[in-house]
Design a protein around this motif. Structure first.
Motif, mmCIF file in Angstrom:
data_model
loop_
_atom_site.group_PDB
_atom_site.id
_atom_site.type_symbol
_atom_site.label_atom_id
_atom_site.label_comp_id
_atom_site.label_asym_id
_atom_site.label_seq_id
_atom_site.Cartn_x
_atom_site.Cartn_y
_atom_site.Cartn_z
ATOM 1 N N LEU A 170 66.589 59.362 -2.910
ATOM 2 C CA LEU A 170 66.973 58.493 -1.807
ATOM 3 C C LEU A 170 65.941 57.401 -1.557
ATOM 4 C CD1 LEU A 170 68.223 61.154 0.783
ATOM 5 C CD2 LEU A 170 69.621 59.714 -0.715
ATOM 6 N N SER A 229 65.245 50.343 -5.967
ATOM 7 C CA SER A 229 65.707 49.535 -4.839
ATOM 8 C C SER A 229 64.586 48.709 -4.218
ATOM 9 C CB SER A 229 66.369 50.418 -3.786
ATOM 10 O OG SER A 229 65.540 51.483 -3.386
ATOM 11 N N LEU A 258 71.242 48.969 -1.191
ATOM 12 C CA LEU A 258 71.568 50.393 -1.184
ATOM 13 C C LEU A 258 72.996 50.636 -1.662
ATOM 14 C CD1 LEU A 258 69.864 51.493 2.152
ATOM 15 C CD2 LEU A 258 68.998 51.749 -0.183
ATOM 16 N N PHE A 298 73.755 53.058 -4.832
ATOM 17 C CA PHE A 298 74.650 54.210 -4.714
ATOM 18 C C PHE A 298 76.101 53.763 -4.908
ATOM 19 C CE2 PHE A 298 70.798 55.207 -2.354
ATOM 20 C CZ PHE A 298 70.476 56.452 -2.871
ATOM 21 N N LEU A 335 73.906 61.545 -3.420
ATOM 22 C CA LEU A 335 73.894 61.240 -1.996
ATOM 23 C C LEU A 335 74.934 62.081 -1.255
ATOM 24 C CD1 LEU A 335 73.063 59.584 0.483
ATOM 25 C CD2 LEU A 335 74.596 57.763 -0.308
ATOM 26 N N SER A 392 63.729 58.778 6.327
ATOM 27 C CA SER A 392 62.742 58.154 5.448
ATOM 28 C C SER A 392 61.363 58.381 6.061
ATOM 29 C CB SER A 392 63.023 56.653 5.306
ATOM 30 O OG SER A 392 62.016 56.015 4.541
ATOM 31 N N GLN A 419 71.052 53.466 7.253
ATOM 32 C CA GLN A 419 71.991 52.801 6.352
ATOM 33 C C GLN A 419 72.520 53.751 5.280
ATOM 34 O OE1 GLN A 419 70.760 49.052 4.717
ATOM 35 N NE2 GLN A 419 70.725 48.051 6.711
ATOM 36 N N LEU A 420 71.689 54.674 4.831
ATOM 37 C CA LEU A 420 72.154 55.635 3.835
ATOM 38 C C LEU A 420 73.230 56.550 4.409
ATOM 39 C CD1 LEU A 420 68.819 56.592 2.058
ATOM 40 C CD2 LEU A 420 70.757 55.373 1.064
ATOM 41 N N ARG A 453 76.892 56.869 2.884
ATOM 42 C CA ARG A 453 77.445 58.198 2.546
ATOM 43 C C ARG A 453 78.820 58.394 3.190
ATOM 44 N NH1 ARG A 453 73.854 62.981 4.587
ATOM 45 N NH2 ARG A 453 74.697 62.193 6.554
#
Length: 301
Positions: free
Chosen positions: A71, A99, A152, A156, A166, A176, A207-208, A212
């Motif tokens: 990640l 990234s 991102l 992903f 993810l 993070s 944001q992840l 997801r």
């Protein structure tokens, strides 16, 4: 650019060395940690926490615990692992291995081709040395918030191995974690990570979770985040909303640090968290035998 990256990293004397082995794509542990669910649902509802390192290209204790180094910004996705198109140059795809390099590339798009094979640490050094030439439009995305989301989303990408990894973090809260935060943290650490002390806004994890949800079709985290933030700008809708999000970051950080550095959280207050409906747990909520030993020691005293 290559000379700046290689020479600058060496001259910095930071102790950084190019990783001898690429981080592997691991099976994440979405229940390695738990905290009260900031989305609500009563005092008994909890949610998993997956912490990952904000470091530039090296695994740390949180990565070994949660098995989710992929990640992080520094994860080496391989040649072409992050394929990105910028609004200022439609039709041209640029490839990056991580990234961090892709995000830096959007600040120096004319040099992006030379960043394609740089490690995260090398890309960060280029950014530091060329800061005065930075494009504040992020190659046409308009803001760091939108640029990061594009990076991102590319990393992903739908049906990719990284996207599947993810999704295996399930419904967990993504954190993070910076090991060099606190007073030493810079603006990036305070924005994208937890700054190490829970006072960073953890926008990378935020944001992840949105991405997801897009991949899975679920909406639970998206609804929660969208109620707090304008997703087109990354700005909190009200100061109270910003505070609510920040309390969640603090609780997740305490849960993580209780495992990777337990002595650092012993004296931290929990009352403000309880006001937000977040279950405030002790330093080691997943180890009842340790709690029993502590109670026996107190009785003996």
């Amino acid at each position: 650019v290559a000379a700046v990256a290689a020479g600058g990293v060496a001259a910095a004397g930071s102790g950084w060395r190019r990783p001898e082995q690429k981080p592997r794509l691991t099976q994440p542990r979405p229940d390695a940690l738990r905290m009260g669910d900031p989305r609500g649902g009563g005092d008994t509802k909890s949610v998993g926490v997956v912490g990952f390192s904000a470091a530039e290209g090296r695994e740390e204790a949180c990565d070994r615990l949660c098995q989710a180094a992929f990640l992080g910004h520094g994860f080496d996705a391989g040649s072409g692992g992050v394929r990105l198109e910028a609004p200022v140059e439609r039709g041209l795809l640029r490839d990056f291995t991580n990234s961090q390099a892709a995000f830096v590339g959007l600040k120096f798009w004319k040099l992006a081709g030379e960043l394609s094979e740089l490690t995260a640490s090398e890309a960060a050094e280029v950014e530091r040395q060329l800061a005065s030439r930075e494009d504040h439009t992020f190659a046409g995305f308009g803001s760091g918030w939108l640029a990061m989301f594009a990076v991102l989303s590319a990393k992903f990408a739908v049906s990719s191995a990284l996207a599947q990894a993810l999704l295996r973090t399930e419904d967990s809260y993504l954190l993070s974690h910076s090991s060099q935060g606190g007073k030493e943290g810079n603006e990036a650490a305070r924005t994208w990570s937890n700054n190490g002390d829970g006072e960073g806004t953890n926008y990378l994890g935020l944001q992840l979770m949105l991405i997801r949800d897009m991949l899975s079709g679920r909406k639970e985290w998206t609804r929660y985040i969208e109620a707090l933030y304008d997703l087109s700008t990354g700005s909190a809708r009200t100061p109270a909303n910003a505070t609510r999000w920040q309390e969640g970051v603090r609780v997740a950080t305490r849960a993580l640090k209780a495992e990777v550095s337990p002595g650092s959280v012993a004296a931290q207050p929990v009352a403000p968290v309880q006001k937000l409906g977040v279950v405030a747990q002790g330093p080691h909520p997943r180890h009842p035998e340790q709690q029993q030993q502590q109670q026996q020691q107190q009785q003996q005293q």
